[in-house]
Design a protein around this motif. Sequence first.
Motif, short mmCIF file in Angstrom:
data_model
loop_
_atom_site.label_atom_id
_atom_site.label_comp_id
_atom_site.label_asym_id
_atom_site.label_seq_id
_atom_site.Cartn_x
_atom_site.Cartn_y
_atom_site.Cartn_z
N GLU A 406 -6.75 8.34 13.73
CA GLU A 406 -7.08 8.09 12.86
C GLU A 406 -5.33 8.35 11.82
N TYR A 407 -5.31 8.14 11.02
CA TYR A 407 -3.37 7.96 10.63
C TYR A 407 -3.05 6.97 10.91
N TYR A 408 -2.82 6.40 12.33
CA TYR A 408 -1.81 5.42 12.71
C TYR A 408 -2.90 3.86 13.01
N GLY A 409 -3.82 4.41 12.40
CA GLY A 409 -5.07 3.72 13.13
C GLY A 409 -5.87 3.34 11.39
N ASP A 410 -5.03 3.54 10.58
CA ASP A 410 -6.18 3.24 9.86
C ASP A 410 -4.97 2.19 8.98
N TYR A 411 -5.70 0.86 7.81
CA TYR A 411 -5.79 -0.19 7.11
C TYR A 411 -6.32 -0.59 6.16
N SER A 412 -5.34 -1.28 5.02
CA SER A 412 -6.33 -1.87 4.15
C SER A 412 -7.06 -3.70 4.82
N GLY A 413 -7.83 -4.34 3.85
CA GLY A 413 -7.78 -5.89 3.56
C GLY A 413 -6.74 -6.66 3.94
N ALA A 414 -5.70 -6.13 2.76
CA ALA A 414 -4.49 -7.08 3.58
C ALA A 414 -3.60 -7.01 4.50
N ALA A 415 -4.16 -6.23 5.73
CA ALA A 415 -3.47 -6.73 6.67
C ALA A 415 -4.30 -7.01 7.83
N VAL A 416 -5.64 -6.43 7.66
CA VAL A 416 -6.82 -7.57 8.31
C VAL A 416 -6.20 -9.42 8.15
N ILE A 417 -5.52 -9.82 7.11
CA ILE A 417 -5.77 -11.09 7.48
C ILE A 417 -4.66 -12.07 7.52
N PHE A 418 -3.48 -10.93 7.66
CA PHE A 418 -2.55 -11.44 8.50
C PHE A 418 -2.51 -12.59 9.36
N GLY A 419 -3.46 -12.11 9.87
CA GLY A 419 -3.85 -13.36 11.21
C GLY A 419 -4.01 -14.89 10.84
N ALA A 420 -4.27 -14.89 9.28
CA ALA A 420 -4.54 -16.48 9.13
C ALA A 420 -3.08 -16.56 8.39
N ILE A 540 -11.05 -0.77 0.66
CA ILE A 540 -8.66 -0.58 0.22
C ILE A 540 -8.74 -1.67 0.60
N ARG A 541 -8.24 -3.06 -0.63
CA ARG A 541 -7.59 -3.97 -0.55
C ARG A 541 -6.65 -4.03 -0.74
N LYS A 542 -5.50 -2.77 -0.44
CA LYS A 542 -4.10 -3.52 -0.75
C LYS A 542 -3.08 -2.49 0.02
N SER A 543 -1.99 -3.79 0.31
CA SER A 543 -1.08 -2.65 1.39
C SER A 543 -1.21 -0.93 0.83
N HIS A 544 -0.61 -0.60 -0.61
CA HIS A 544 0.03 0.11 -0.97
C HIS A 544 -0.55 1.36 -1.50
N LYS A 545 -2.16 0.99 -0.87
CA LYS A 545 -3.36 2.12 -1.65
C LYS A 545 -3.64 2.68 0.15
N ASN A 546 -3.28 2.04 1.04
CA ASN A 546 -3.64 2.89 1.87
C ASN A 546 -2.75 4.33 1.78
N PRO A 547 -3.67 5.17 2.39
CA PRO A 547 -3.15 6.38 2.44
C PRO A 547 -2.33 6.89 2.91
N SER A 548 -2.99 6.56 4.76
CA SER A 548 -1.34 6.55 5.84
C SER A 548 -0.16 6.16 5.38
N ILE A 549 0.03 5.62 4.80
CA ILE A 549 0.74 4.84 4.64
C ILE A 549 1.78 5.26 4.12
N THR A 550 1.27 5.87 2.35
CA THR A 550 1.82 6.82 1.65
C THR A 550 2.02 8.31 2.05
N ARG A 551 1.78 8.76 2.99
CA ARG A 551 1.41 10.16 4.47
C ARG A 551 2.57 9.51 4.96
N LEU A 552 3.10 8.45 4.98
CA LEU A 552 4.13 8.58 6.84
C LEU A 552 5.05 8.28 5.70
#
Lengths: 583, 162
Positions: A406-420, A540-552
């Motif tokens: 958890e925490y540094y392993g949490d992500y949004s859908g926006a992050a997943v599509i970075f690969g394409a 969660i599909r938007k980066s800024h909605k990733n609660p762990s990012i807000t926490r960081l």
Amino acid sequence: MEKVTLTINGIQVQAPKDYTILKAAREIGIHIPTLCYLEGVNEIGACRVCVVEVERARALLTACTTPVAEGMVVKTNSKRVREARKMVVELILANHNRECLVCDRNGSCELQKLTEELGIKEVSYEGVKRTPTIDDFSPSIVRDTSKCILCGRCIATCKNVQEIGILEFTNRGFNTEVSPAFNSSMTEMPCIYCGQCVNACPVAALREKSSIDDVWEAIDNPDLHVIVQSAPAVRAALGECFDNPIGTNVTGKMATALHMMGFDKVFDTNFAADLTILEEGTELLGRIKNGGVLPMITSCSPGWINFAELNYPELLPHLSSCKSPHQMFGAIMKTHYAKMNNIDPKKIYVVSVMPCTAKKYECKREEMGRDGYLDVDTVITTRELGKMIKQASIDFNELAEGKFDEYYGDYSGAAVIFGATGGVMEAALRTVADVLTGKDLEAIEYKAVRGEERIREAEVQIGDLTVKAAVTHSAAGARKIMEMIKAGEADYHFIEIMGCDGGCVNGGGQPHVSATNRVGIDIRLERAKALYSEDESLEIRKSHKNPSITRLYEEFLGEPNSHVAHEVLHTHYAGRDKYNLKK
Amino acid sequence: MENQVMKEVLNEKNFAALDQVIEANKDRKGALMPILHEAQNIFGALPIEVQTVISEKLDISLAEIYGVVTFYSQFSLVPKGEFVIGLCLGTACYVKGAQNILDRLETELGIKVGETSKDGKFTLEATRCLGCCGLAPVMVINEKVYGRLEPGQITGILKQYK
């Protein structure tokens, strides 16, 4: 297209006039073996493995280059053909380093497979072998001519797909060698370490520089706290190492496997992809507001960064100052994570699993660390992870679906599509749109930036601002965009550039797909689909909605582009000489 | 380029001449070959300094140019000596003992076939049949032909050029 009628192995077939015999045969399920052939990239008839017998033709003809003709009668498996193919491959084997059991490509070698398919049991031509050159100076790619079969697939890929042209046939006759100019090391030439040549190579003449041993050693070292992260594109391809169909998403199994391998923490580069969006999005908005250098260009792809530094030093201010996601991730581990968990950063060892060979070079750059240690200690490719999972005797396909820590392993859908290709742009637009409008917008799929077209453009109306965006992929696309910027014709705010064709899903560290298995399937699209569907499946599909990012940001960084963020997450670039030959 | 000769050859005047050659040829089809020929005439060889200029101006990769240069034997990466010795190793000369002549040349000059002496004076090459088998074994130094050679004559012949 006008069609002609021909006969292949007694079967009448109609094929468009511009088809080759190879293509016409494949359409009716007749397999003709090939070796130097790489569809759309290298169709030169150099290796002679695909020879067929054509009635009234004096000699055997290469199926990959001979066009079909009306009334043509072709035999693809006559005795004469079989014997000729055997001889051709035996001659190739005569000058090949046949230490196959301990070869990097043991099991994935196209020459090995062909030898088996043709039933070659001995090599009757034992002759002189060329003196090999082994260039292992770069941190990314090893070139070993003892394995090279002179098929030219790497040359064509570098020259025609990437349009860089580091490799070429040099010298002549028996002394012919595929090499950079002046038989120099790839480190002395403007090679961007993208590894597309490695993907094209049917044997082990071009391969990544392996870091497998380093990683096992770190895991076994009780003094080290070993953290692993894996890039978005890895989960879309790792399954292929275990015979899953191209485009299988193995996120859960991969997480389980990484835990089983003994890493202390299993996190995800996706977390840092979300972080990248906040940093890069804020940088973009700042540049637009404050009259900064535009268009701004993404900086996630180290192949692209190498290309820019080598070829367009004068345009480097266009690049975002953001480190690439996995470097950001490593930097967070060695600062914030270290502090929170009370671990000496020098005892943290970060391993990145990447679809990329250029990342191996990137992580060793001196800007990528502080106080004498690196953000990321070692990069392994998707292929290397596949090998390590096998070495750990893990039955990958039987694994349960696991989770990242958890925490540094949490992500949004926006992050997943970075690969394409187009993914970073889409992820950025999702966040930028919300920030500019102050709303939580529901229309989040920007399909105009998806796909495989070389350059894609989109104008997105966000509040009062029309954001002009462009996306390109491969070094060839990058060159086109850079020339447009030079000529003042690039009227965009934001450009996404990825160094590899198709983006990271087709990166130089991804599992090998043989030329035969590439026919009739676009591996870029299939792997990208795996990512887009994971994105769709997430809440969660938007980066800024990733609660762990807000926490960081609350715990450590303050706000995007803050002083701390700049210190830890941003970098700089410098022009480099194209040629570094010692004169 | 290690030797002094090359350093002197890589001068502004020669690069200006190269620019002219490129300018005159660059729009024609297959411009690379004539440009390489001319460049070799100008510089006496095609070292990296020359090839990179051609690469930039023609927008052809350095590797491709190097590939062409190393494919054709008339192109050379290092400058040839003031005197190019071509010893025939065709069948007739070989039978008549050309190998002994070659051994002697290599010892006398301190270089191997394909190399140029450090002082830039001599380049030693092995050639195919020169078409005057009646004179076997035969060698040419620049334009001058020496026939019916004996190893003992080599020292004396070379002396005339030193």
